[in-house]
Design a protein around this motif. Structure first.
Motif, short mmCIF file in Angstrom:
data_model
loop_
_atom_site.label_atom_id
_atom_site.label_comp_id
_atom_site.label_asym_id
_atom_site.label_seq_id
_atom_site.Cartn_x
_atom_site.Cartn_y
_atom_site.Cartn_z
N ILE A 48 0.87 -1.17 0.00
CA ILE A 48 0.00 0.00 0.00
C ILE A 48 0.90 1.22 0.00
O ILE A 48 1.75 1.38 0.88
N CYS A 49 0.77 2.03 -1.03
CA CYS A 49 1.63 3.19 -1.24
C CYS A 49 0.82 4.48 -1.30
O CYS A 49 -0.39 4.44 -1.50
N ILE A 50 1.50 5.58 -1.20
CA ILE A 50 0.90 6.89 -1.43
C ILE A 50 1.22 7.26 -2.88
O ILE A 50 2.38 7.27 -3.29
N ASP A 51 0.19 7.54 -3.64
CA ASP A 51 0.35 7.96 -5.04
C ASP A 51 0.46 9.48 -5.07
O ASP A 51 -0.51 10.18 -4.81
N GLU A 52 1.63 9.98 -5.37
CA GLU A 52 1.89 11.42 -5.37
C GLU A 52 1.06 12.17 -6.41
O GLU A 52 0.78 13.35 -6.25
N GLU A 60 -4.09 6.86 -1.53
CA GLU A 60 -3.54 5.55 -1.25
C GLU A 60 -3.88 4.60 -2.40
O GLU A 60 -4.95 4.67 -2.98
N VAL A 61 -2.95 3.72 -2.69
CA VAL A 61 -3.13 2.76 -3.77
C VAL A 61 -2.45 1.45 -3.38
O VAL A 61 -1.41 1.45 -2.73
N ILE A 62 -3.09 0.33 -3.74
CA ILE A 62 -2.46 -0.98 -3.57
C ILE A 62 -1.73 -1.29 -4.87
O ILE A 62 -2.31 -1.18 -5.96
N VAL A 63 -0.49 -1.70 -4.75
CA VAL A 63 0.31 -2.12 -5.90
C VAL A 63 0.47 -3.64 -5.79
O VAL A 63 0.81 -4.15 -4.73
N VAL A 64 0.21 -4.34 -6.89
CA VAL A 64 0.28 -5.80 -6.92
C VAL A 64 1.29 -6.24 -7.97
O VAL A 64 1.21 -5.82 -9.12
N LEU A 75 -2.95 -2.03 -10.04
CA LEU A 75 -3.15 -1.03 -9.00
C LEU A 75 -4.62 -1.14 -8.58
O LEU A 75 -5.49 -1.36 -9.42
N ILE A 76 -4.87 -0.96 -7.29
CA ILE A 76 -6.24 -0.89 -6.79
C ILE A 76 -6.35 0.39 -5.99
O ILE A 76 -5.56 0.64 -5.09
N ARG A 77 -7.32 1.22 -6.37
CA ARG A 77 -7.50 2.49 -5.67
C ARG A 77 -8.98 2.74 -5.40
O ARG A 77 -9.83 2.35 -6.19
N PRO A 78 -9.26 3.39 -4.26
CA PRO A 78 -10.65 3.75 -3.99
C PRO A 78 -11.11 4.83 -4.95
O PRO A 78 -10.33 5.70 -5.34
N ARG A 82 -16.57 2.89 -4.78
CA ARG A 82 -16.13 1.74 -5.57
C ARG A 82 -14.61 1.59 -5.46
O ARG A 82 -13.92 2.46 -4.95
N TRP A 83 -14.11 0.49 -6.00
CA TRP A 83 -12.68 0.21 -6.03
C TRP A 83 -12.28 -0.05 -7.48
O TRP A 83 -12.87 -0.90 -8.14
N LEU A 84 -11.33 0.71 -7.97
CA LEU A 84 -10.86 0.55 -9.34
C LEU A 84 -9.73 -0.46 -9.39
O LEU A 84 -8.80 -0.40 -8.58
N VAL A 85 -9.78 -1.37 -10.35
CA VAL A 85 -8.68 -2.28 -10.64
C VAL A 85 -8.08 -1.79 -11.94
O VAL A 85 -8.76 -1.69 -12.96
N ILE A 86 -6.79 -1.45 -11.89
CA ILE A 86 -6.11 -0.83 -13.02
C ILE A 86 -4.96 -1.72 -13.49
O ILE A 86 -4.19 -2.22 -12.67
N ASP A 87 -4.86 -1.90 -14.79
CA ASP A 87 -3.70 -2.57 -15.38
C ASP A 87 -2.56 -1.57 -15.30
O ASP A 87 -2.56 -0.56 -16.01
#
Length: 120
Positions: A48-52, A60-64, A75-78, A82-87
């Motif tokens: 879990i990182c801070i996306d500048e 906040e974003v989850i990096v997988v 990436l998963i971000r609120p 909802r929660w976005l799943v990003i390639d």
């Protein structure tokens, strides 16, 4: 019972609290369980990182990371409720899910989802 009259000069705008969804302790715990269960399915690491570059209300974003690539895969971000799943490689939104659990399940169905019935 008394009647309350509001003055037209009353400003209610300052009472607005913006909705901000973020990562709670239960999200972090579920993420750790999901990663552990998904290691055999090709998951490699999460963070879990801070996306500048993101707005401060949801930075906040989850990096997988997955085994197939050294660069982050998802990436998963609120996003509101909802929660976005990003390639992460193509910077493309793949899915909008109602919960973090569903977003993780979209990437890899490593844990049983509540409400799902497993065939006997």
């Amino acid at each position: 019972m008394s009647d309350v009259m509001l003055s037209p000069q009353v400003d209610f705008g300052s009472n607005v609290i913006p909705f901000r969804m973020g990562f709670l302790a239960r999200h972090r715990e579920y993420l750790a369980r999901w990663l552990e269960a998904g290691l055999r399915m090709g998951l490699c690491a999460t963070e879990i990182c801070i996306d500048e570059d993101a707005p401060a209300t949801c930075n906040e974003v989850i990096v997988v990371w997955v085994r197939e690539n050294a660069s982050p895969a998802y990436l998963i971000r609120p996003d509101g409720a909802r929660w976005l799943v990003i390639d992460a490689l193509r910077d493309t939104t793949l899915s909008r899910e109602a919960s973090l659990e569903m977003a993780l399940d979209f990437i890899r169905p490593a844990l049983p989802m509540q409400g799902k019935v497993v065939a006997a």
